[in-house]
Design a protein around this motif. Structure first.
Motif, PDB file in Angstrom:
ATOM      1  N   MET A   1       0.846  -1.218   0.000  1.00 45.47           N
ATOM      2  CA  MET A   1       0.000   0.000   0.000  1.00 45.47           C
ATOM      3  C   MET A   1       0.871   1.254   0.000  1.00 45.47           C
ATOM      4  O   MET A   1       0.675   2.172  -0.778  1.00 45.47           O
ATOM      5  N   LEU A   2       1.892   1.229   0.903  1.00 51.40           N
ATOM      6  CA  LEU A   2       2.785   2.386   1.000  1.00 51.40           C
ATOM      7  C   LEU A   2       3.511   2.585  -0.321  1.00 51.40           C
ATOM      8  O   LEU A   2       3.676   3.706  -0.812  1.00 51.40           O
ATOM      9  N   ASN A   3       3.916   1.430  -0.869  1.00 50.94           N
ATOM     10  CA  ASN A   3       4.600   1.410  -2.140  1.00 50.94           C
ATOM     11  C   ASN A   3       3.720   2.028  -3.240  1.00 50.94           C
ATOM     12  O   ASN A   3       4.166   2.842  -4.045  1.00 50.94           O
ATOM     13  N   TRP A   4       2.444   1.657  -3.203  1.00 53.04           N
ATOM     14  CA  TRP A   4       1.474   2.144  -4.196  1.00 53.04           C
ATOM     15  C   TRP A   4       1.307   3.661  -4.041  1.00 53.04           C
ATOM     16  O   TRP A   4       1.285   4.412  -5.013  1.00 53.04           O
ATOM     17  N   LEU A   5       1.231   4.094  -2.783  1.00 49.71           N
ATOM     18  CA  LEU A   5       1.073   5.531  -2.531  1.00 49.71           C
ATOM     19  C   LEU A   5       2.316   6.304  -2.963  1.00 49.71           C
ATOM     20  O   LEU A   5       2.218   7.410  -3.489  1.00 49.71           O
ATOM     21  N   SER A   6       3.513   5.714  -2.746  1.00 48.38           N
ATOM     22  CA  SER A   6       4.719   6.429  -3.196  1.00 48.38           C
ATOM     23  C   SER A   6       4.733   6.560  -4.698  1.00 48.38           C
ATOM     24  O   SER A   6       5.173   7.571  -5.238  1.00 48.38           O
ATOM     25  N   GLN A   7       4.235   5.508  -5.382  1.00 47.81           N
ATOM     26  CA  GLN A   7       4.172   5.599  -6.854  1.00 47.81           C
ATOM     27  C   GLN A   7       3.257   6.750  -7.258  1.00 47.81           C
ATOM     28  O   GLN A   7       3.593   7.574  -8.111  1.00 47.81           O
ATOM     29  N   ILE A   8       2.079   6.804  -6.610  1.00 49.62           N
ATOM     30  CA  ILE A   8       1.118   7.858  -6.958  1.00 49.62           C
ATOM     31  C   ILE A   8       1.713   9.230  -6.678  1.00 49.62           C
ATOM     32  O   ILE A   8       1.638  10.140  -7.506  1.00 49.62           O
ATOM     33  N   SER A   9       2.346   9.363  -5.515  1.00 48.39           N
ATOM     34  CA  SER A   9       2.846  10.687  -5.169  1.00 48.39           C
ATOM     35  C   SER A   9       3.958  11.100  -6.129  1.00 48.39           C
ATOM     36  O   SER A   9       4.036  12.256  -6.542  1.00 48.39           O
ATOM     37  N   ALA A  10       4.831  10.144  -6.528  1.00 48.37           N
ATOM     38  CA  ALA A  10       5.913  10.506  -7.462  1.00 48.37           C
ATOM     39  C   ALA A  10       5.340  10.951  -8.803  1.00 48.37           C
ATOM     40  O   ALA A  10       5.757  11.975  -9.365  1.00 48.37           O
ATOM     41  N   ILE A  11       4.361  10.212  -9.319  1.00 48.48           N
ATOM     42  CA  ILE A  11       3.811  10.559 -10.647  1.00 48.48           C
ATOM     43  C   ILE A  11       3.013  11.852 -10.548  1.00 48.48           C
ATOM     44  O   ILE A  11       3.114  12.717 -11.428  1.00 48.48           O
ATOM     45  N   THR A  12       2.223  11.992  -9.481  1.00 49.05           N
ATOM     46  CA  THR A  12       1.406  13.202  -9.352  1.00 49.05           C
ATOM     47  C   THR A  12       2.284  14.443  -9.259  1.00 49.05           C
ATOM     48  O   THR A  12       2.014  15.468  -9.876  1.00 49.05           O
TER      49      THR A  12
END
Lengths: 397, 232
Positions: A1-12
């Motif tokens: 989940m954290l990993n998924w959120l880091s992906q989102i935050s990096a792309i956003t």
């Protein structure tokens, strides 16, 4: 989940940082959404303002007694005997002199020119009994004094004084063959009475050839709970054919029709504009995705999942929409909140003065509209972004 | 990914066809290739010969129409998109001709990107990034944005990003294609170092014979097949 959120935050973050390079389209989309929000808030603030005037007008411990079968004072009629029986009913509050707080009243409509347009509009002229001031409880003279019983004198609600010409203190209003001197201006807690002109009922009766009849009795009860005792006593009295409603319910009913109509118009216009704004948002987000095709493909090639790409595009669209929404809401609040006007109350065929009201709930509603446009506008571009063929897109220049 | 003695890559009888309207284009035609662990392989061939397509299949960026692609004992052509993305993140480093750095991020942030897919803490990520940038000789340029770096430096950042997760396999698509000779030589030397000293298996697509001469083996592709001049 954290990993998924880091992906989102990096792309956003990467998406948002490229916004300045696409500022033209981004600003156009945000302004389009701001326009929708402004119109929505503007029109609905009319309904809110009108609704508020009628809401603050009604108190649950005041009963309005009308002839049975009447929905409004205009088509009601009560005899002097009726009003006397009503004033003797149990549950009524009394003043220090032990007199019942019941005001038998007449309601007529007169024509006066509007200050804004000069055109004639219907203004309610209410004949009241001496107890009327204590029954309402919230009347306050802003200027001048109260009318003297038995004289052709009127006092004018603050809203009516603002909206119609010739109602300044000291002026004379001519209605039919009778002249009335304006002797005071009053406030009524922002309620509907502020749109009315008041005089002594005993003077108004002969002026309008009403004999010794009235149209309504406004009765102050001991408490809100006393309403049932009061109505039961009246409706079981074979000498009377009347109906009693709480003042709060009476005005709430009156606002339903106009508020529903205005809300319908507001939402229809805003919905049509929202379609336009939606295309603006779609265009911006498609160009955002197109401009970043290689970057998105690179991230996907590195192992980033498609769902973070979708979410990040939606977040960018949402951010743009919310910026537009806040801009539009602030603009609408500055432009409309407190703006005073008057409109026809179809239940009384007379004007009600009110102020546009941009309430916090309305602002939240408008921001939700903006968010909805943002999410819908970002959805298809986001799906396109997630479906970019990685291998081909990596070589785009 | 197992590497001992056994081949790292086995491609068997691979076809890849694309459709362009009614036309069917066969880019790879029954290609088979084996690459040992620790090899530095150059893929050469004219434009349209299928070099990049082959590289994409090896990187799990595309799927064969027919045949199998086995890397480290795993049939990657049979993985779902989701699992393939995870596999790429763990086992493959990609180096692109035009670097493909995110212009809004510093060198450090660009190199950190693949680590966002791991469970490393922020502090550990920073350590890995610093090590990778030091290996490519850019320890002093960490806070620079791509536009502030030369082409050679940008490619070094690209290589740092490719090795930061310590993958076994590096896939390089014309890594010197956009660089001058001097910068290109530096990049090739860096790749050689990574191959020799860190044991990375490298597959490099190139047009340039000078670049291919730095590889330990060169294979030629023509019309989607390995040409006779260079047997697998």
């Amino acid at each position: 989940m954290l990993n998924w959120l880091s992906q989102i935050s990096a792309i956003t973050l990467a998406n948002l940082k490229t916004l300045p390079e696409r500022r033209g389209a981004a600003v156009a989309a945000a302004v389009g959404i701001a326009g929708v929000v402004t119109v929505l808030v503007g029109v609905l603030s009319i309904a809110e303002g009108f609704q508020r005037v009628l809401a603050v007008s009604g108190s649950p411990d005041v009963a309005i007694v009308l002839r049975s079968g009447s929905d409004a004072e205009m088509n009601s009629g009560l005899t002097h005997d009726d009003t006397r029986l009503i004033a003797d009913a149990p549950g009524l509050a009394r003043n220090a002199a032990n007199l019942p707080l019941a005001s038998a009243e007449l309601f007529v409509v007169i024509n006066l020119p509007k200050r804004s347009t000069g055109t004639d509009a219907n203004v309610p002229l209410r004949g009241v009994s001496p107890a009327a001031f204590d029954v309402r409880g919230n009347l306050m003279m802003l200027e001048g004094r109260r009318f003297e019983p038995g004289k052709n004198e009127v006092i004018v609600g603050a809203g009516a004084a603002r909206q119609f010409s010739g109602l300044d203190v000291g002026k004379t209003v001519r209605v039919g063959q009778t002249e009335w001197v304006v002797v005071g201006v009053f406030a009524a807690g922002g309620g509907v009475a502020e749109s009315e002109i008041w005089t002594d009922a005993a003077v108004l009766q002969p002026a309008y050839h009403r004999g010794d009849t009235y149209q309504a009795v406004y009765a102050k009860l001991i408490s809100a709970e006393a309403f049932h005792t009061f109505t039961d006593a009246l409706t079981t009295n074979p000498q009377l054919s009347i109906k009693a409603v709480r003042q709060s319910d009476f005005y709430a009913d009156q606002s339903t029709q106009l508020v529903g109509f205005v809300k319908g118009i507001g939402i229809t216009i805003a919905a049509l504009m929202a379609v336009g704004a939606l295309f603006g948002a779609l265009n911006t987000m498609y160009s955002s995705v197109a401009a970043r095709t290689r970057e998105i493909a690179t991230l996907r090639a590195l192992g980033f999942g498609s769902s973070p790409v979708v979410v990040s595009v939606l977040l960018e669209s949402l951010a743009l929409a919310l910026a537009g929404g806040v801009l539009g809401a602030a603009g609408a609040w500055l432009a409309f909140d407190g703006h005073t006007t008057s409109t026809m109350n179809w239940q009384t065929f007379s004007q009600v003065a009110f102020a546009f009201r941009v309430s916090p709930a309305l602002l939240v509603q408008a921001i939700l509209w903006a968010a909805m446009i943002g999410v819908l506008g970002g959805l298809f571009p986001a799906i396109r972004a997630a479906r970019i063929p990685i291998a081909a897109a990596l070589r785009e220049t | 990914m197992t590497t001992d003695q056994s081949p790292l890559i086995r491609i068997a009888d691979v076809d890849k066809t694309y459709r362009r309207g009614a036309e069917e284009i066969r880019v790879l035609a029954g290609l088979s290739l084996t690459v040992q662990c620790g090899e530095f392989l150059a893929l050469m061939g004219p434009s349209g010969s299928g070099k990049s397509t082959l590289l994409n299949l090896l990187g799990g960026l595309d799927r064969p129409t027919r045949g199998t692609v086995e890397i480290g004992g795993e049939r990657i052509d049979a993985l779902s998109d989701r699992r393939l993305a995870g596999w790429r993140a763990r086992h493959v480093g990609l180096v692109f001709q035009f670097y493909n750095l995110l212009p809004v991020m510093t060198a450090e942030r660009n190199v950190e990107l693949p680590l966002l897919l791991t469970h490393l803490s922020k502090a550990d990520r920073r350590k890995h990034v610093a090590t990778a940038l030091a290996i490519v000789g850019l320890a002093h340029r960490t806070s620079h944005y791509p536009r502030q770096l030369s082409g050679g430096e940008q490619q070094r950042v690209g290589i740092a990003r490719a090795i930061v997760t310590d993958p076994t396999l590096l896939l390089c698509d014309e890594p010197t294609g956009d660089l001058d000779r001097k910068s290109g030589d530096e990049i090739l030397s860096l790749l050689q170092t990574l191959n020799r000293e860190q044991g990375k298996t490298i597959i490099m697509v190139t047009h340039d014979p000078h670049a291919s001469s730095r590889a330990s083996r060169t294979v030629h592709l023509d019309k989607g097949q390995l040409s006779a001049a260079a047997p697998a």
